[in-house]
Enzyme design. Structure first.
Site, PDB file in Angstrom:
ATOM      1  N   HIS A 162      39.302  29.234 101.861  1.00  0.00           N
ATOM      2  CA  HIS A 162      40.670  29.085 101.368  1.00  0.00           C
ATOM      3  C   HIS A 162      41.351  27.826 101.901  1.00  0.00           C
ATOM      4  O   HIS A 162      42.304  27.331 101.299  1.00  0.00           O
ATOM      5  CB  HIS A 162      41.507  30.329 101.701  1.00  0.00           C
ATOM      6  CG  HIS A 162      41.830  30.497 103.144  1.00  0.00           C
ATOM      7  ND1 HIS A 162      40.994  31.152 104.021  1.00  0.00           N
ATOM      8  CD2 HIS A 162      42.887  30.097 103.875  1.00  0.00           C
ATOM      9  CE1 HIS A 162      41.522  31.159 105.222  1.00  0.00           C
ATOM     10  NE2 HIS A 162      42.673  30.513 105.168  1.00  0.00           N
ATOM     11  N   LYS A 195      44.190  24.403 100.073  1.00  0.00           N
ATOM     12  CA  LYS A 195      45.511  24.001 100.553  1.00  0.00           C
ATOM     13  C   LYS A 195      45.825  22.579 100.103  1.00  0.00           C
ATOM     14  O   LYS A 195      44.982  21.687 100.145  1.00  0.00           O
ATOM     15  CB  LYS A 195      45.577  24.097 102.082  1.00  0.00           C
ATOM     16  CG  LYS A 195      45.536  25.538 102.602  1.00  0.00           C
ATOM     17  CD  LYS A 195      45.627  25.569 104.113  1.00  0.00           C
ATOM     18  CE  LYS A 195      45.627  26.992 104.640  1.00  0.00           C
ATOM     19  NZ  LYS A 195      46.843  27.720 104.308  1.00  0.00           N
ATOM     20  N   GLU A 217      45.898  29.628 116.576  1.00  0.00           N
ATOM     21  CA  GLU A 217      46.649  30.807 116.142  1.00  0.00           C
ATOM     22  C   GLU A 217      47.389  31.382 117.344  1.00  0.00           C
ATOM     23  O   GLU A 217      46.867  31.373 118.465  1.00  0.00           O
ATOM     24  CB  GLU A 217      45.717  31.858 115.559  1.00  0.00           C
ATOM     25  CG  GLU A 217      44.985  31.418 114.308  1.00  0.00           C
ATOM     26  CD  GLU A 217      44.095  32.520 113.758  1.00  0.00           C
ATOM     27  OE1 GLU A 217      44.548  33.255 112.869  1.00  0.00           O
ATOM     28  OE2 GLU A 217      42.957  32.643 114.237  1.00  0.00           O
ATOM     29  N   ASP A 251      33.799  32.216 113.152  1.00  0.00           N
ATOM     30  CA  ASP A 251      34.865  32.592 112.234  1.00  0.00           C
ATOM     31  C   ASP A 251      35.588  31.380 111.656  1.00  0.00           C
ATOM     32  O   ASP A 251      36.053  31.413 110.523  1.00  0.00           O
ATOM     33  CB  ASP A 251      35.871  33.496 112.956  1.00  0.00           C
ATOM     34  CG  ASP A 251      36.877  34.130 112.011  1.00  0.00           C
ATOM     35  OD1 ASP A 251      36.488  34.516 110.894  1.00  0.00           O
ATOM     36  OD2 ASP A 251      38.060  34.235 112.385  1.00  0.00           O
ATOM     37  N   HIS A 269      35.798  26.397 108.180  1.00  0.00           N
ATOM     38  CA  HIS A 269      37.020  25.613 108.016  1.00  0.00           C
ATOM     39  C   HIS A 269      36.931  24.237 108.683  1.00  0.00           C
ATOM     40  O   HIS A 269      37.173  23.208 108.055  1.00  0.00           O
ATOM     41  CB  HIS A 269      38.216  26.354 108.602  1.00  0.00           C
ATOM     42  CG  HIS A 269      38.487  27.682 107.968  1.00  0.00           C
ATOM     43  ND1 HIS A 269      38.197  27.959 106.658  1.00  0.00           N
ATOM     44  CD2 HIS A 269      39.043  28.816 108.468  1.00  0.00           C
ATOM     45  CE1 HIS A 269      38.549  29.200 106.381  1.00  0.00           C
ATOM     46  NE2 HIS A 269      39.059  29.737 107.462  1.00  0.00           N
TER      47      HIS A 269
END
Length: 516
Positions: free
Chosen positions: A208, A212, A246, A265, A270
């Site tokens: 995802h 962006k 995060e 992860d 990413h």
């Protein structure tokens, strides 16, 4: 009856336009979407709202259909209410009754488990019924919003029950969420299974982050401006930092996260994708094959440091304070074994063995319970070879940097030295900001809007190919194997910026992490 595509004003200000013709919106043809794992957070917070937002903007056909598949004992009306509530709470565009009424006519639900042959027979009949009633043309995408261990079973069931084979003149596509495997061997096996059912051009691996706007702006920033690309190389760049931080813990994801960790992860997908877009050569065009060609070249040229102990860091958060609240450490989170060695923080140095980047380190880091939520790419330039100023005039002067902010405050910052107002010559760092929200009147679509629309259009530039996935695991696997022999990850207090060893990793080379 007014159809979705006839609702006034939908396409006129649509940012999701075909770049080849700014006058025309990119509208999906007859189609439907089947979501497996429709009761999960991803489906409720992202996928269903994205479908509504696309419909609200006039980008879905009037007969678009949405099918949910899960174990719940629901009727079609029950699932429709779930979709309605998710849209009301999480959709980006305002809720409009006329849009909803058009959309809900194509909402269906199939109850069953992934090994339930009867459920997949029902799913096939449901798809056939929607072809007749809604005019989907036999075109369906199957979105696997499910745990990675279930991917093979669902894909094989789709094949067994004839759902993966499109009628003549139509298409069937598989959409697979990350992580795509947990190491190179599992990724290769999964690729084999999926490719046995769907042709490569019908497989869409979702990352995802690639949907962006600010990630796509990396390409525009580099290749649409003559002021940046001449400096984008080893002659001027000192190093590059790619950060995804995060400020939250694992929440209720203990079952998924433990044993996976921060590097698998986030870095494997990413951050390595961001590295590839930042470092790749200019593609011949922006179609999928040209982009993939250049990304593969970069990922193939990535080299691990010889000393993994000095150039990689795994960490695990302990109890601390976050946002004024006391939070527990990772080992005290519900569902986490007391002896878990899972990394909640990972930092690594990588080098790229090509003419453009030889000698320029790329530092990648990610973690949970860090100082704040931020994702950014910082290109840090070398210092000027000579400063004709007194030492006292430039004591606060740092390195020039171009920072691409992916989230939450999307934009670009340039840091450079400027004279301080006054009669003396004093130079100090200043920043110049570009913010999406202030520069464009169009609202940016959510990443999943763009990606779902691209799936329905069969437009794959933003989706990693299996070669990219396998190269990423080739990079990460040796690091994971090294960490597995080194005992527990290094502790860091929640609310800080990671283990001290991560700071030392850069300090040994006279560098330091940015504090976003």
């Amino acid at each position: 009856m007014t159809t979705i595509n006839e609702i006034p004003g939908n396409a006129a200000q649509n940012p999701l336009r075909d770049p080849r013709d700014r006058r025309l919106p990119r509208i999906a043809g007859p189609s439907g979407l089947v979501i497996f794992g429709v009761t999960g957070d991803l489906s409720r917070k992202k996928l269903m709202p994205a479908v509504y937002d696309l419909a609200s903007r006039g980008l879905l056909p009037p007969g678009f259909s949405l099918v949910g598949f899960a174990r719940r004992d629901w009727e079609h009306e029950d699932f429709a209410q779930v979709v309605h509530d998710a849209v009301k709470e999480h959709a980006r565009t305002p809720f409009r009754e006329e849009v909803w009424q058009q959309l809900v006519q194509g909402v269906r639900f199939v109850s069953g488990t992934f090994d339930d042959d009867n459920a997949f027979d029902t799913l096939r009949r449901t798809v056939d019924e929607l072809n007749e009633a809604r005019g989907t043309g036999g075109n369906f995408a199957f979105y696997l919003s499910i745990p990675p261990g279930s991917f093979p079973k669902v894909v094989q069931q789709l094949k067994k029950h004839g759902l993966a084979d499109p009628p003549e003149g139509s298409w069937r596509r598989a959409v697979i969420e990350k992580p795509f495997g947990h190491d190179l061997a599992s990724a290769q096996e999964l690729n084999r299974i999926v490719h046995d059912v769907f042709p490569p051009e019908s497989i869409f691996r979702i990352d995802h982050y690639l949907g962006k706007e600010t990630v796509q702006n990396i390409l525009a920033l580099r290749f649409a401006n003559s002021m940046f690309e001449p400096l984008w190389n080893r002659s001027y760049v000192d190093h590059v930092q790619i950060t995804m931080a995060e400020d939250i813990g694992i929440g209720g994801r203990a079952g998924y996260y433990d044993g996976i960790g921060a590097a698998r992860d986030v870095i494997q997908n990413h951050l390595l994708q961001l590295l590839a877009l930042t470092a790749m050569e200019e593609p011949a065009s922006f179609d999928a094959d040209a982009l993939v060609t250049e990304k593969l070249k970069v990922l193939s040229a990535v080299q691990l440091p010889e000393d993994l102990g000095a150039n990689t860091v795994a960490g695990q958060y302990t109890a601390g304070w976050q946002g004024g609240k006391k939070v527990v450490g990772y080992l005290e989170e519900e569902g986490i074994p007391a002896d878990s060695k899972t990394d909640t923080y990972a930092a690594i140095r990588l080098d790229i063995a090509n003419r453009r980047w030889a000698g320029v380190p790329f530092y990648l880091r990610t973690g949970k319970r860090l100082g704040r939520r931020v994702t950014e790419i910082a290109v840090v330039f070398k210092r000027a070879p000579h400063l004709p100023f007194d030492s006292t005039a430039t004591e606060e002067l740092g390195e020039n940097a171009l920072v691409i902010r992916v989230q939450p405050d999307e934009g670009v910052t340039v840091r450079f030295g400027s004279k301080v107002p006054g009669t003396s010559m004093e130079v100090r760092d200043v920043t110049m900001d570009f913010a999406y929200g202030e520069s464009f009147t169009e609202s940016s679509p959510e990443a999943y809007e763009r990606l779902i629309l691209d799936v329905l259009l069969g437009d794959p530039p933003l989706f990693p190919r299996h070669q990219e996935v396998e190269l990423s695991w080739r990079i990460l696997d040796p690091i994971e194997e090294y960490w597995a022999t080194e005992g527990k990850p290094q502790p860091y207090t929640a609310g800080t910026w990671g283990p001290a060893a991560a700071d030392e990793m850069l300090a040994r080379e006279g560098r330091s992490w940015r504090r976003p």
